[in-house]
Scaffold this active site. Structure first.
Site, PDB file in Angstrom:
ATOM      1  N   HIS A  25      -3.748  -5.221   0.696  1.00 57.47           N
ATOM      2  CA  HIS A  25      -3.267  -5.539   2.039  1.00 57.47           C
ATOM      3  C   HIS A  25      -3.403  -7.036   2.346  1.00 57.47           C
ATOM      4  CE1 HIS A  25      -2.601  -1.539   3.801  1.00 57.47           C
ATOM      5  NE2 HIS A  25      -3.614  -1.126   3.056  1.00 57.47           N
ATOM      6  N   CYS A  28       0.830  -1.197   0.000  1.00 55.42           N
ATOM      7  CA  CYS A  28       0.000   0.000   0.000  1.00 55.42           C
ATOM      8  C   CYS A  28       0.873   1.259   0.000  1.00 55.42           C
ATOM      9  CB  CYS A  28      -0.993  -0.032   1.154  1.00 55.42           C
ATOM     10  SG  CYS A  28      -2.325   1.206   0.985  1.00 55.42           S
ATOM     11  N   GLU A  70      -2.032  -8.486   4.721  1.00 52.73           N
ATOM     12  CA  GLU A  70      -1.971  -8.615   6.180  1.00 52.73           C
ATOM     13  C   GLU A  70      -3.281  -8.259   6.874  1.00 52.73           C
ATOM     14  OE1 GLU A  70      -1.197  -4.201   5.723  1.00 52.73           O
ATOM     15  OE2 GLU A  70      -1.118  -6.034   4.526  1.00 52.73           O
TER      16      GLU A  70
END
Length: 236
Positions: free
Chosen positions: A184, A98, A186
């Site tokens: 993302h 990002c 994560e």
């Protein structure tokens, strides 16, 4: 031989979210937990000025997301851009997520900025443009996103990996050195929902509703984590 990953955490979570979700650095430690058989991972809060003592302390670098603009002139962001240029010159492998994706593009000769297409939110599907050798055989990638900035121009030597009509340069690779991803891997669905709820009053209502619906879908975060590991472990 044990390898070492420096996670450069470029944000501090909003106060109401920090107690439950910790930090982006912690989210990556959780995502990459199965790396710990061969990797030691250390988080550095670069937004607070924390950096490794020397570049020789680690074998690869991961730059997290952030609510800040990768192209801004805040002192800590300028320092981070200069730092990744030094890492690049030293041929240190880097992964950017990002904000990290945008910062790498911007620092290395491309361009990132505010997009006129508005916010990308929820789970977004991308079409694969180049099936790099570290990726699984797939035509699409689904990832949780939360951004209003985008990479408009890739840096020299970069190959676009995937994108869509909303975000054409959603991932790129500079062979042997850089893997950069807008989405993302994560993020958990719970965190994405909590972040969306926190920002709800500042976002277009129709975009929020669409994002909330999309978060009921599965995403490819775990697969992308595998690709990240293959990318850095298969480098010469």
């Amino acid at each position: 031989m044990i390898k070492r990953l420096a996670i450069l955490d470029a944000d501090i979570l909003y106060d109401p979210l920090r107690a439950t979700y910790g930090s982006y650095g912690q989210m990556f430690l959780d995502l990459l937990a199965d790396w710990q058989d061969e990797w030691q991972m250390q988080v550095y809060s670069v937004i607070n000025g924390e950096y490794p003592a020397s570049m020789g302390e680690f074998d690869a670098v991961l730059i997290t997301g952030s609510k800040f603009d990768s192209f801004a002139d805040d002192d800590w962001i300028v320092r981070l851009r200069d730092y990744v240029c030094e890492l690049y010159d030293q041929k240190k492998p880097m992964i950017g997520i990002c904000f990290g994706h945008q910062l790498l593009a911007h620092a290395l000769g491309g361009k990132a900025g505010r997009s006129d297409k508005g916010w990308g939110l929820g789970v977004m599907r991308y079409q694969v443009a180049d099936k790099a050798e570290f990726m699984d055989a797939t035509d699409t990638v689904d990832l949780i996103v939360s951004h209003q900035d985008q990479v408009s121009d890739l840096p020299p030597g970069a190959t676009r990996l995937w994108g869509n009509d909303f975000c054409i340069n959603a991932a790129f690779v500079i062979p042997g050195q850089v893997l950069a991803i807008q989405g993302h891997p994560e993020f958990t669905t719970n965190y994405a929902q909590a972040l969306l709820s926190y920002r709800k009053d500042r976002l277009p209502g129709d975009a929020v509703e669409k994002a909330e619906q999309s978060l009921q879908q599965t995403h490819d975060g775990a697969a992308v984590a595998r690709w990240m590991r293959r990318f850095i472990e298969n480098l010469p």
